[in-house]
Design an enzyme around this catalytic site. Structure first.
Site, PDB file in Angstrom:
ATOM      1  N   ASP A 186     -16.321   4.922 -10.005  1.00 54.29           N
ATOM      2  CA  ASP A 186     -15.808   5.649  -8.805  1.00 54.29           C
ATOM      3  C   ASP A 186     -16.211   7.111  -9.732  1.00 54.29           C
ATOM      4  O   ASP A 186     -16.193   7.557  -8.792  1.00 54.29           O
ATOM      5  CB  ASP A 186     -14.192   5.149  -9.613  1.00 54.29           C
ATOM      6  CG  ASP A 186     -13.370   4.239  -8.757  1.00 54.29           C
ATOM      7  OD1 ASP A 186     -14.224   3.146  -8.337  1.00 54.29           O
ATOM      8  OD2 ASP A 186     -12.035   3.785  -8.721  1.00 54.29           O
ATOM      9  N   TYR A 187     -16.556   6.858 -11.102  1.00 50.28           N
ATOM     10  CA  TYR A 187     -16.398   8.524 -11.461  1.00 50.28           C
ATOM     11  C   TYR A 187     -18.148   8.875 -10.829  1.00 50.28           C
ATOM     12  O   TYR A 187     -17.962   9.867 -10.954  1.00 50.28           O
ATOM     13  CB  TYR A 187     -16.324   8.568 -12.820  1.00 50.28           C
ATOM     14  CG  TYR A 187     -14.322   7.943 -13.582  1.00 50.28           C
ATOM     15  CD1 TYR A 187     -13.978   9.015 -13.235  1.00 50.28           C
ATOM     16  CD2 TYR A 187     -14.718   7.263 -13.704  1.00 50.28           C
ATOM     17  CE1 TYR A 187     -12.300   8.685 -13.548  1.00 50.28           C
ATOM     18  CE2 TYR A 187     -13.191   6.584 -14.639  1.00 50.28           C
ATOM     19  CZ  TYR A 187     -12.115   7.731 -13.606  1.00 50.28           C
ATOM     20  OH  TYR A 187     -11.151   7.215 -14.240  1.00 50.28           O
TER      21      TYR A 187
END
Length: 410
Positions: A186-187
């Site tokens: 996600d990051y």
């Protein structure tokens, strides 16, 4: 029934992106962090959410102020959404959808991070929005992109890390794979999402045309596995789990120090630095990297015997003075006092109406003449309804009260 928030007009924003408006319907981190970075550099970012289907960062993930599990007590949400406004709409209500489309019609960018087709079924798909507002930039970020045979597979960050091959590479050779902490990919995707939006804004400045960005978090994560992918493509070798061993550096690992849960990470990348390491520690071993890799277990035991009797910071000082690559393994509690992060002003303090003073996270990049601003922690649910529906969309107080009674602002 929830009362309508009434607050004074919002102050003008400053920063490199001042004058831009972003409407964001995100989930957890992957979409919302894109919005956060845009807000930190001056964009007006309006988080469009609902009390009927609250974000997991508002309801599930600790910490919560005073242990009260409530959307306005959620530290995780406040941390990842600083600088934004919050407006609430019930998108299962026709008037809610109409207001959402009207609001997005005033925006430069729309960000969403739901399962493919979700926002389209609500009447907020990219094609619909851009037909009404051709200069709009739409960023859709989801697990595996908007198209393809697996686009609709459910999953979370840990599943994406497994799909992308990270998990297969982590762990000891004779043990099971190890999950990465948290939604790692996600990051990674957040960085690509922010870059893509900025590129689309520049393209629009030159051409006057908006665009739709289909961001696959899965594909974004693959960029960080390039060496292993090339190893297979070029040599036909499938890399596997090797613990802390490295194909080049030897020794290469994390070693226990004196004290409770104190560790140091070190790596030796050539024979000259091995000689410097041996001189500094008195530890003997094979003169060549190949020999040291072959004797990894025995060598790690010798290093462990040396480090576990010494203080972590002492080890770091001794080895750095010898020109070696070494770093302390910091506890989470030490990050807020780390001298480098303090110098870079990584953890500015903001105020939250429920939580009080709290640290938020500055973007990991700096602009010299238009630095980022962390003016306030993530907002309370619906804190900016008056500004959004009154000042931006021009609804009178009576109209807003009527919509509130009808359940539109839930």
């Amino acid at each position: 029934m929830t009362e309508i928030a009434v607050k004074p007009a919002a102050p003008a924003r400053q920063g490199a992106l001042a004058g831009l408006r972003v409407v964001e319907m995100g989930f957890a981190a992957a979409g919302p962090l894109v919005g956060k970075y845009l807000a930190n550099f001056g964009a007006e970012v309006i988080r469009l959410e609902s009390r009927l289907a609250a974000d997991v960062f508002r309801t599930t993930y600790p910490p919560f102020k005073n242990g009260i599990v409530d959307p306005d007590h959620a530290g995780m949400f406040a941390f990842y959404n600083d600088g934004k406004r919050s407006a609430t709409l019930n998108l299962k209500h026709p008037k809610g959808v109409a207001l959402a489309r009207a609001l997005i019609g005033t925006a430069d960018v729309f960000v969403e991070s739901f399962t493919p087709g979700t926002v389209a079924r609500l009447g907020l798909g990219a094609d619909t929005l851009r037909a009404e507002h051709p200069v709009l930039i739409v960023l859709s970020s989801c697990n595996q992109g908007q198209t393809g045979p697996h686009a609709f597979h459910p999953g979370y960050g840990s599943q994406l890390s497994a799909l992308a091959g990270f998990v297969q590479l982590l762990g000891e050779p004779d043990s099971t794979p190890v999950l990465l902490y948290g939604p790692y990919i996600d990051y990674i995707a957040v960085g690509y999402g922010a870059i893509a939006v900025l590129a689309a804004l520049e393209r629009r400045r030159r051409t006057g045309v908006g665009c739709t960005i289909d961001l696959s978090q899965y594909e974004a994560g693959l960029q960080f596995l390039t060496p292993t992918i090339l190893e297979f493509a070029a040599n036909g070798r499938i890399p596997g789990r090797a613990g802390n061993a490295d194909a080049v550096a030897a020794p290469h690992g994390v070693y226990r120090c004196a004290g409770i849960d104190r560790w140091v990470a070190l790596s030796v990348w050539d024979d000259a630095r091995w000689r410097a390491f041996s001189d500094a520690t008195g530890i003997k071993g094979p003169a060549t990297a190949a020999g040291r890799r072959a004797a990894r277990v025995e060598l790690d035991e010798r290093i462990d015997a040396w480090t576990r009797t010494r203080e972590r910071d002492e080890i770091v000082a001794v080895l750095r003075s010898a020109g070696l690559r070494v770093a302390p393994v910091l506890a989470i509690s030490e990050l807020f006092t780390d001298a480098q992060l303090a110098h870079r002003e990584m953890w500015p303090v903001t105020k939250h109406p429920i939580i009080g003073d709290m640290h938020v996270m500055a973007p990991p990049f700096r602009l010299s003449t238009t630095p980022s601003l962390q003016l306030n922690a993530g907002p309370r649910v619906g804190a900016d309804n008056d500004h959004v529906f009154g000042e931006i969309l021009g609804l009178s107080l009576d109209e807003r009260r009527r919509l509130q009674r009808d359940g539109v602002f839930e």
